[in-house]
Design a protein around this motif. Structure first.
Motif, PDB file in Angstrom:
ATOM      1  N   UNK A 165       0.836  -1.194   0.000  1.00  0.00           N
ATOM      2  CA  UNK A 165       0.000   0.000   0.000  1.00  0.00           C
ATOM      3  C   UNK A 165       0.873   1.246   0.000  1.00  0.00           C
ATOM      4  N   UNK A 166       0.214   2.383   0.002  1.00  0.00           N
ATOM      5  CA  UNK A 166       0.953   3.650  -0.040  1.00  0.00           C
ATOM      6  C   UNK A 166       1.818   3.851   1.210  1.00  0.00           C
ATOM      7  N   UNK A 167       1.337   3.403   2.371  1.00  0.00           N
ATOM      8  CA  UNK A 167       2.137   3.538   3.581  1.00  0.00           C
ATOM      9  C   UNK A 167       3.412   2.702   3.478  1.00  0.00           C
ATOM     10  N   UNK A 168       3.281   1.492   2.972  1.00  0.00           N
ATOM     11  CA  UNK A 168       4.444   0.625   2.796  1.00  0.00           C
ATOM     12  C   UNK A 168       5.432   1.228   1.800  1.00  0.00           C
ATOM     13  N   UNK A 169       4.919   1.749   0.693  1.00  0.00           N
ATOM     14  CA  UNK A 169       5.789   2.408  -0.293  1.00  0.00           C
ATOM     15  C   UNK A 169       6.455   3.643   0.317  1.00  0.00           C
ATOM     16  N   UNK A 170       5.697   4.401   1.083  1.00  0.00           N
ATOM     17  CA  UNK A 170       6.244   5.592   1.724  1.00  0.00           C
ATOM     18  C   UNK A 170       7.357   5.254   2.703  1.00  0.00           C
ATOM     19  N   UNK A 171       7.164   4.177   3.465  1.00  0.00           N
ATOM     20  CA  UNK A 171       8.202   3.766   4.413  1.00  0.00           C
ATOM     21  C   UNK A 171       9.469   3.333   3.673  1.00  0.00           C
ATOM     22  N   UNK A 172       9.305   2.715   2.510  1.00  0.00           N
ATOM     23  CA  UNK A 172      10.450   2.315   1.700  1.00  0.00           C
ATOM     24  C   UNK A 172      11.230   3.546   1.229  1.00  0.00           C
ATOM     25  N   UNK A 173      10.526   4.543   0.757  1.00  0.00           N
ATOM     26  CA  UNK A 173      11.177   5.764   0.274  1.00  0.00           C
ATOM     27  C   UNK A 173      11.835   6.517   1.431  1.00  0.00           C
ATOM     28  N   UNK A 174      11.129   6.637   2.543  1.00  0.00           N
ATOM     29  CA  UNK A 174      11.708   7.310   3.713  1.00  0.00           C
ATOM     30  C   UNK A 174      12.940   6.543   4.192  1.00  0.00           C
ATOM     31  N   UNK A 175      12.842   5.213   4.215  1.00  0.00           N
ATOM     32  CA  UNK A 175      13.984   4.390   4.608  1.00  0.00           C
ATOM     33  C   UNK A 175      15.184   4.656   3.725  1.00  0.00           C
ATOM     34  N   UNK A 176      14.949   4.784   2.419  1.00  0.00           N
ATOM     35  CA  UNK A 176      16.050   5.059   1.497  1.00  0.00           C
ATOM     36  C   UNK A 176      16.681   6.422   1.771  1.00  0.00           C
ATOM     37  N   UNK A 177      15.856   7.428   2.003  1.00  0.00           N
ATOM     38  CA  UNK A 177      16.389   8.765   2.283  1.00  0.00           C
ATOM     39  C   UNK A 177      17.214   8.769   3.570  1.00  0.00           C
TER      40      UNK A 177
END
Length: 142
Positions: A104-116
């Motif tokens: 979901x969008x939350x999971x995708x968002x956590x992936x992007x935040x994790x990368x940053x």
């Protein structure tokens, strides 16, 4: 062993987490093959990061009490733990039992935040080596 293990262990979680984030973003266009790849690489990176963190903790124990570099070490360590938490959260959000599901969008968002966060933590790790000489033979940390 005279060579620190931490630098050798960090490349694998960095590579797999980076691939996972790229695949997550690609899954918005390519769907299931990309998000399944992202989930698998994220799981591998999350497990591999535990070994990297353990070896980093061993290196931390080698620092002298009161070392002026401890602040930078703590920032690097806390940021890496935050990145691990982001990726672990993203992974758990996409699990149904032991099966991967579409993130979901939350999971995708956590992936992007994790990368940053991973990028910032990696920058701090680079400073520890190149500015402060952590793990460099013949040089005392400054």
């Amino acid at each position: 062993m005279s060579h620190p293990l931490h630098p050798a262990f960090v490349h694998f979680p960095i590579a797999t987490w980076t691939l996972a984030t790229v695949a997550d973003l690609a899954s918005l266009h390519w769907g299931q093959p990309a998000w399944q790849f992202a989930g698998v690489t994220m799981a591998i990176g999350t497990l591999a990061a535990l070994a990297a963190m353990a070896t980093g903790f061993v290196e931390l124990q080698k620092l002298e009490d009161g070392s002026p570099v401890i602040g930078a070490v703590n920032r690097h360590m806390l940021l890496m733990m935050a990145a691990w938490c982001c990726y672990a959260t993203s992974l758990f959000l996409r699990l149904e039992g032991t099966s991967l599901t579409r993130p979901g969008m939350l999971s995708l968002g956590m992936s992007v935040i994790g990368f940053l966060v991973l990028c910032i933590a990696g920058w701090w790790g680079g400073r520890l080596v190149y500015e402060h000489g952590i793990g460099v033979r013949g040089r005392r940390p400054s």
